[in-house]
Design an enzyme around this catalytic site. Structure first.
Site, short mmCIF file in Angstrom:
data_model
loop_
_atom_site.label_atom_id
_atom_site.label_comp_id
_atom_site.label_asym_id
_atom_site.label_seq_id
_atom_site.Cartn_x
_atom_site.Cartn_y
_atom_site.Cartn_z
N CYS A 55 0.77 -1.07 0.05
CA CYS A 55 0.00 0.17 0.07
C CYS A 55 0.89 1.27 -0.10
O CYS A 55 1.40 1.86 1.01
CB CYS A 55 -1.08 0.05 1.18
SG CYS A 55 -1.90 1.48 1.37
N CYS B 280 -0.48 3.95 2.10
CA CYS B 280 -0.23 3.85 3.53
C CYS B 280 1.33 4.16 4.16
O CYS B 280 1.66 4.74 5.16
CB CYS B 280 -0.32 2.36 4.02
SG CYS B 280 -2.15 1.64 3.42
N ASP B 281 2.30 3.47 3.18
CA ASP B 281 3.60 3.41 3.54
C ASP B 281 4.53 4.40 2.93
O ASP B 281 5.74 4.40 3.22
CB ASP B 281 4.31 1.92 3.49
CG ASP B 281 3.17 1.01 4.44
OD1 ASP B 281 2.83 1.74 5.40
OD2 ASP B 281 3.16 -0.05 4.26
#
Ligand code: NAP
Length: 313
Positions: free
Chosen positions: A134, A137-138
């Site tokens: 992701c 997200c990261d």
């Protein structure tokens, strides 16, 4: 016999939010955790885009907070995996670990989706230490670093473009000699000076001490001009598709060609009255915790409305 007005399957943001709303509406919900308590989010490093956490939050903390909030209003939790359902009549039936049977007037399916992984051993070794599925997200953790994205579809191109806005360099590892993504996504990737597309490459293994530091790739595997080469990278992002966790429901719920549960318009209502789908199991498009949480809220509100119509009959 265990009976509840509202049974929730899944403990991600959708499931917990459904539980908060259902519990506050006095439905005394029962939530069955599933294989990963806290859901997909638990595989990310830190959550920085969920409203209400200006300094970011560790996924474990956020999911613990959501669980406590659901518990505070009376949600009961069952640790276990749902192995069978029967939605052919009301009450609906759900079995945990093939043995414990639960019945429910309404069911909220919030089983999420699982990112597809390549299946190479080193991918698991470095999970959470450079391997991610992701970028939203990261990605932030790889500011000014070099990363690789695997895949040639719209997701991979979107993730590569997103990461190019953060990172110094992005390799896009594509197994075919062409991209599968839509023209516009292809153009953006191919015209981005920070993205280098490695066509006809497959990943053999990831390398590094305690975290990802590189990847061994193979070019034109099995062909006469097959070549091995190595790239130095700090992060490795999988973008080869997601699989909704919906196999269990296929005999009852309408699924689309990719296995996502079909819902009516903007609602979480499925083809079966009293059964709702919330979060990534019904969302091929956004796949964000905040969107899943909102869907969980809607599902609980629909369940409450349905229960009231049952009670007034
Ligand atoms: P996808 O279209 O199925 O693409 C998956 C990609 O991963 C393909 O390039 C595939 O390669 C590659 N792949 C699969 N298994 C692999 C393996 N083992 N090793 C290496 N590569 C592998 O999936 P997606 O990109 O997630 O898109 C899913 C759907 O959502 C699509 O319909 C897409 O259009 C849509 N979507 C839309 C948007 C948007 O509208 N902005 C954004 C994201 C996704 P091959 O091509 O060789 O099979």
């Amino acid at each position: 016999m265990n009976h509840t007005q509202c049974l929730i399957i899944g403990s991600g943001p959708a499931g917990y939010t459904a539980a908060i709303y259902a519990a506050r509406a006095n439905m005394q919900p029962l939530l069955i955790d599933g294989p990963q308590q806290g859901g997909q989010l638990m595989i990310t490093t830190e959550v920085e885009n969920f409203p209400g956490y200006p300094d970011g939050v560790e996924p474990f903390q956020m999911m613990t907070d959501l669980r406590r909030q659901a518990e505070r209003f009376g949600t009961q939790f069952i640790e276990g995996i749902v192995t069978k359902v029967d939605f052919s009549a009301t009450p609906k039936k759900v079995w945990v670990e093939d043995s414990d049977e639960y019945t429910a007037d309404t069911v909220i399916v919030a089983t999420g989706a699982s990112a597809r992984f390549l299946g190479i051993e080193s991918e698991q070794t470095y999970r959470g230490r450079g391997v991610s599925a992701c970028a939203t997200c990261d990605g932030f953790f790889y500011r000014n670093k070099t990363v690789a994205v695997v895949g040639g579809g719209d997701t991979a191109c979107g993730e590569a473009e997103y990461l190019a806005g953060i990172c110094q360099k992005v390799y896009l590892i594509v197994r075919k000699p062409y991209l599968r993504a839509t023209d516009i996504m292809q153009k953006r990737v191919l015209n981005n000076p920070k993205i280098e597309v490695l066509f006809e490459h497959n990943t053999l293994r990831l390398t590094g001490e305690n975290k990802v530091q590189g990847a061994d790739l193979i070019f034109r595997k099995g062909e006469a001009d097959e070549q091995l080469h190595h790239i130095d990278i700090d992060g490795f992002f999988l973008a080869i598709g997601h699989k909704p966790n919906t196999d269990l429901f296929k005999d009852y719920l309408e699924l689309d060609s990719e296995g996502y549960i079909r819902v009516h318009g903007e609602t979480p209502c499925t083809n079966i009255a009293g059964v709702y789908a919330a979060g990534d199991c019904a969302d091929p498009r956004y796949r964000q915790a905040i969107v899943a949480a909102a869907a969980g809220c809607k599902a609980a509100m629909e369940a409450d409305k349905y229960l009231k119509t049952l009670q007034n009959k």
